[in-house]
Design a protein around this motif. Sequence first.
Motif, PDB file in Angstrom:
ATOM      1  N   GLU A  72       0.793  -1.228   0.000  1.00  0.00           N
ATOM      2  CA  GLU A  72       0.000   0.000   0.000  1.00  0.00           C
ATOM      3  C   GLU A  72       0.823   1.275   0.000  1.00  0.00           C
ATOM      4  N   VAL A  73       2.097   1.163   0.396  1.00  0.00           N
ATOM      5  CA  VAL A  73       2.861   2.389   0.648  1.00  0.00           C
ATOM      6  C   VAL A  73       3.243   3.077  -0.659  1.00  0.00           C
ATOM      7  N   GLN A  74       2.989   4.376  -0.718  1.00  0.00           N
ATOM      8  CA  GLN A  74       3.214   5.131  -1.944  1.00  0.00           C
ATOM      9  C   GLN A  74       4.687   5.447  -2.151  1.00  0.00           C
ATOM     10  N   TRP A  75       4.977   5.871  -3.349  1.00  0.00           N
ATOM     11  CA  TRP A  75       6.334   6.296  -3.690  1.00  0.00           C
ATOM     12  C   TRP A  75       6.681   7.539  -2.878  1.00  0.00           C
ATOM     13  N   ALA A  76       7.920   7.579  -2.355  1.00  0.00           N
ATOM     14  CA  ALA A  76       8.269   8.708  -1.489  1.00  0.00           C
ATOM     15  C   ALA A  76       9.181   9.702  -2.178  1.00  0.00           C
ATOM     16  N   GLY A  77       9.855   9.279  -3.229  1.00  0.00           N
ATOM     17  CA  GLY A  77      10.706  10.245  -3.910  1.00  0.00           C
ATOM     18  C   GLY A  77      11.860   9.608  -4.657  1.00  0.00           C
ATOM     19  N   TYR A  78      12.479  10.427  -5.481  1.00  0.00           N
ATOM     20  CA  TYR A  78      13.578  10.017  -6.359  1.00  0.00           C
ATOM     21  C   TYR A  78      14.801   9.615  -5.550  1.00  0.00           C
ATOM     22  N   ASN A  79      15.048  10.338  -4.456  1.00  0.00           N
ATOM     23  CA  ASN A  79      16.181   9.969  -3.610  1.00  0.00           C
ATOM     24  C   ASN A  79      15.729   8.922  -2.593  1.00  0.00           C
ATOM     25  N   GLY A  80      15.994   7.691  -2.892  1.00  0.00           N
ATOM     26  CA  GLY A  80      15.589   6.598  -2.005  1.00  0.00           C
ATOM     27  C   GLY A  80      16.644   6.269  -0.968  1.00  0.00           C
ATOM     28  N   ASN A  81      17.657   7.109  -0.857  1.00  0.00           N
ATOM     29  CA  ASN A  81      18.715   6.835   0.117  1.00  0.00           C
ATOM     30  C   ASN A  81      18.599   7.669   1.372  1.00  0.00           C
ATOM     31  N   ASP A  84      14.149   8.638   5.505  1.00  0.00           N
ATOM     32  CA  ASP A  84      12.696   8.729   5.338  1.00  0.00           C
ATOM     33  C   ASP A  84      12.185   7.834   4.219  1.00  0.00           C
ATOM     34  N   THR A  85      12.973   7.735   3.155  1.00  0.00           N
ATOM     35  CA  THR A  85      12.443   7.111   1.951  1.00  0.00           C
ATOM     36  C   THR A  85      13.004   5.713   1.715  1.00  0.00           C
ATOM     37  N   TYR A  86      13.989   5.324   2.516  1.00  0.00           N
ATOM     38  CA  TYR A  86      14.650   4.044   2.263  1.00  0.00           C
ATOM     39  C   TYR A  86      13.756   2.900   2.709  1.00  0.00           C
ATOM     40  N   SER A  87      13.080   2.270   1.775  1.00  0.00           N
ATOM     41  CA  SER A  87      12.201   1.166   2.130  1.00  0.00           C
ATOM     42  C   SER A  87      12.050   0.253   0.931  1.00  0.00           C
ATOM     43  N   THR A  88      11.598  -0.946   1.181  1.00  0.00           N
ATOM     44  CA  THR A  88      11.368  -1.889   0.097  1.00  0.00           C
ATOM     45  C   THR A  88      10.435  -1.289  -0.939  1.00  0.00           C
ATOM     46  N   TYR A  89       9.384  -0.607  -0.426  1.00  0.00           N
ATOM     47  CA  TYR A  89       8.373  -0.049  -1.325  1.00  0.00           C
ATOM     48  C   TYR A  89       8.989   0.927  -2.311  1.00  0.00           C
ATOM     49  N   ASN A  90       9.909   1.743  -1.813  1.00  0.00           N
ATOM     50  CA  ASN A  90      10.535   2.721  -2.679  1.00  0.00           C
ATOM     51  C   ASN A  90      11.586   2.070  -3.568  1.00  0.00           C
ATOM     52  N   SER A  91      12.299   1.098  -3.008  1.00  0.00           N
ATOM     53  CA  SER A  91      13.387   0.487  -3.770  1.00  0.00           C
ATOM     54  C   SER A  91      12.872  -0.264  -4.988  1.00  0.00           C
TER      55      SER A  91
ATOM     56  N   LEU B  83      -0.170  20.763   8.993  1.00  0.00           N
ATOM     57  CA  LEU B  83      -0.594  19.582   9.739  1.00  0.00           C
ATOM     58  C   LEU B  83       0.565  18.622   9.946  1.00  0.00           C
ATOM     59  N   GLY B  84       1.790  19.077   9.635  1.00  0.00           N
ATOM     60  CA  GLY B  84       2.951  18.235   9.874  1.00  0.00           C
ATOM     61  C   GLY B  84       3.284  17.349   8.693  1.00  0.00           C
ATOM     62  N   THR B  85       4.228  16.435   8.914  1.00  0.00           N
ATOM     63  CA  THR B  85       4.615  15.487   7.864  1.00  0.00           C
ATOM     64  C   THR B  85       4.587  14.072   8.427  1.00  0.00           C
ATOM     65  N   THR B  86       4.483  13.109   7.552  1.00  0.00           N
ATOM     66  CA  THR B  86       4.521  11.721   8.005  1.00  0.00           C
ATOM     67  C   THR B  86       5.974  11.300   8.200  1.00  0.00           C
ATOM     68  N   VAL B  87       6.155  10.095   8.721  1.00  0.00           N
ATOM     69  CA  VAL B  87       7.509   9.570   8.906  1.00  0.00           C
ATOM     70  C   VAL B  87       8.243   9.519   7.566  1.00  0.00           C
ATOM     71  N   ASN B  88       7.514   9.257   6.491  1.00  0.00           N
ATOM     72  CA  ASN B  88       8.145   9.163   5.177  1.00  0.00           C
ATOM     73  C   ASN B  88       8.329  10.510   4.507  1.00  0.00           C
TER      74      ASN B  88
END
Lengths: 612, 506
Positions: A72-81, A84-91, B83-88
């Motif tokens: 379910e987790v959405q894309w967090a960004g181009y910099n996956g390193n 905040d963004t380092y996750s299986t979902y992003n990778s 409203l802040g930001t999430t952990v991600n």
Amino acid sequence: MKIRRASAAVAAVATGALLLSACSSPASENEPESEETMAEETEGSAEPTDSCKVDTGVTETADGNISYSAGEVQWAGYNGNLPDTYSTYNSVINDRMFSGFMYFGTDGTICQDEEFGSFEAVSEDPLQVQYTISDDAVWSDGTPITYADYLLDWATQAVTTDGTISEDASETPLFNSVSGLTLGDYVPEGPQADSADAKTFQYDYERVYADWQLMVTSAFPAHVVADQAGVSLEELVTAIEELDMSVLEPAAEFWNTGWLSSTPGELPDPSIVPVSGQYTLKEDGWVAGQSLTLTANEEFWGTPPATKELTYRFAAADTHVQALQNGDLDVIEPQATVDTIPQLEQIGSSVTTLTGQTLIWEHLDYNFANGVFADNLAAREAFAYCVPRQKIVDDLIAPIDEGAVVMNAREVFPYQTEKYDEVTAESYDGRYDEVDLEMATEKFAEAGLEEGTEIRIGYSAPNPRRADEVAAIKSSCDQVGFNIVDAGNADFFAAGGALETGDWEIALFAWAGSGQIASGQNIYATDRPQNFGGYSNETVDEAWNTLASSVDESVHLEQTKIIEKELWDTLYGIPLFAHPGVVAHTSSLENVRFTAAQDGIVWNAEQWARAS
Amino acid sequence: MLKFILRRLGISFLVLWAASLLMYVLTINAGDPLADLRESNAENRDQLMALRVDQMGLDLPWYERYWDWLTGVAGCFTGSCDLGTTVNGANVLDLTAQSASSTLRLVTAATLLAIVVGIAAGIISAIRQYSGFDYSVTFLAFLFFSLPVFWAAVLLKEYGAIRFNDWIASGDMEPPMILGIALVVGVVIAAVVGGTWRRKIYTGAGTFAFVAVVLWVLNILDWYRNPFFGTAMVLLSSLGAAVLVTAIIAGLGNRRVLYAALTTAVVGTISYFVFAGPLLEPSSWWVLIGLFVLAVLVSVGIGAAWGGYARKQAMLISAITGVLTSLTIVFDILVGHWAGFLELKSRPISTIGSETPNFTGDFWESVLDSGMQLILPTIVLTLISVASYSRYTRSSMLEVMNQDYVRTARSKGLSERAVITKHAFRNALIPITTIVAFDFAGLIGGAVITESVFGWKGMGAMFREGLDRVDPDPVMAFFLVTGTAAILMNMLADIAYAYLDPRIRR
């Protein structure tokens, strides 16, 4: 995106409690499932024997779309390193947009990506590694991929907020990289090359590092960072060499925040996100909460992707099987539970199921700090003789993966056949393969234990599979005189939980293998952070030191044998099995290959093709 | 009235504030936000932990964290919402806007449908108390009420999506299927219409034969894959709707009202031709909304012109007819686009998502695409709400029907229709209003499971993910929206009371 030192954290960061809990809770479906021996291949097509990617004969990209979902987790960004963004979902998404020097093969082997470039250790002690980027390699905006990109890559893992190079990796980093400052710690001088646009550069390690092959993989576009910091690429290179903070600070600011996509559905400006991989972000391809589509990178210099578009849908794992059946998804990695297999089989021939073992392995660890097993080898042996390992595998794992076996090693996996056979042949004589209640009773008496000695088996609950394992152990070991207690608790691993307070005799959990060679030192050597049980053994410590300070594979193998044998003889713990993994895909797809590595099934997504 | 509303608002605001404090404290104590890192074996684990602590303010006491959040929210009143930001690292304000719109799309249709169906079923079962229909509705209501959403959703996906898609690939109805559907419709209609056994059998058999023939003819015409409706059918349906609405609300004896409704239906159909251009290729939703508003205004005007002594009623009935005619026209347009839609998407109903990724159709094909995706979750949500609505309506209606004034109305010779619609129904609505208002507020936050099983990213998903990661910002945003919705809906219910029950106004 990068598979490197912090890679072991991927599973943890992405899956939360997952790493130490088994994969029976809904939260855990996204473990890097993997496998190398195809237990079931209904199509009967020959499985490549090479664990690295093989040539599939694709010469041009076919129109079409393939759907996949990691969760379910959405894309967090181009910099996956970023942390905040380092996750299986992003990778699973970002890895398609970057190519690098190496990747993991289906059994965890380190493979070089020859289309991207090559690397070799020109000297082993002192360790010097030479990297060569392919002359054709360019970013999707046409800028060549050069030394400058890798210098920035190094800087993001070396420069501290004080404008110095890291001394011992404990300072506050300037760049918010998930990998920390380890690279700067080992290579304080950074990569060396003739010029900013050089295609060849060299890493001179300050001290030998066993996992050197994982240190440098893919990089971010330095020319974009330079542009955003308001300088030219050459100026950025100079600034890194001279640690000019007036340039590095804005560069870090952009690196830390400029590539974050904080509003779902809004793709970044295409000019700041050039890619080096087979796929790039498709214009308007991100619908908040729904899906993200990648499209073939037309500037890619190597083998083109087999299918033009790759769509990632953000859907909960428990919806995947029906979505596959309805054609909404083409490839899924469902939870590896006993129920999944019949569900998939029921769909019929339109779906192909692949199962196998993964890099995550389950084990029982003794508590050496206190309790009955500390300083009492006979007691540990008594327990080891009564644990029904074969029965646990037969009852709980084999229904998912027919090829499942009892695991008899810690640093090598059963599917790494050659190495595994060689290591186990020397380290383990098979004495705990079958339950031997007589021996167990004998050892029990020898250990001087009293009838009804309480053994608390702690694990992170709720976890039905582990509860079943404990029940199986109880029914066997209680006959010897132990009194097994199911001490599963949601807080077992939390701060102040049972693991920390020492209220356990046996800990039941899993480690996620990371492809690293020396990461086990943290688990088995004296006073290391992951040595939860407080085990200490001079032979093991010494072997780890030898192993970690060598880059010679034969030394690694030799030391692994010593470590494994000592861990068996002194009974650090009892390995049980490698977690099973399940992948299913539409039968019309070709080249979907199971992998044991943590990249997941999308590791070769650029080779997936629809049969015409 | 204004004073009453203002006082209510003031109190609600205080309640919301106190609840937010409680919610915040509960959320940040709901688990260990560092749990995932604690189990990591990364070398720089401590640094990563320190970073997370710093980012989320975990080292601050709870009141400071709450204060930070509260000042961010207070910014909403001065135009700088935070409203802040999430952990991600996602912006919670944007996330909330997206989630809320997705949830609203999901629950609006379900709520409206549930109100209409639930109240209708409740009234009919009250009128036909202790009949077979009443027992069936009661049985189904309890069945639906206790339905596990997860299980119902899986079944719906199997039959409503996977099997339906398999079937539409050929679009061919087998005779058993035709007979089965006709039988079910026949039995239901017979039960609703009621009367003697003889009458039931006649209506049942008639309906059965009619439905079977229609389905059979449609099958021959390959209607399910290449459907058509046509202007003639639009006109016929709207005229039918006009007659039906008039019959139920005013009675066919009221000629002025009947003529007003019929005129509306005809004018509506004619305007379909006049506005064919913008209707078939609208540049945006606003064009359609504008046309719809225009249609309602014109209908009201027609009602006013015909009305005479029954002016108010004629306006109401014309307006309803106008809305129904508009819906018929939309239906006709959608039917016309079905074949093209099937070509773009051969399996029309997906099991996940609110739309097809990278869908390339025109405006109406996209409407069909997202419309098809609404069907399954709407059914699930409707079934659950229908159950309670029908039960409440039934009991409230029965209570009213036994009152003295209803007997008086009957004894002075009013028709049964007038007794029910004018005297009984309106009073029976009062308690239902409260339930509907609460239910809507509840649905916004309560569609958590439905959202998750159908792959919609709504408020529920935001709440659940936030709570899983012990991340207070998204949880609090969820709370703000649902809390405000509950307060607003509650107030709407109070105002509606005053409208429905003059005694309260005094």
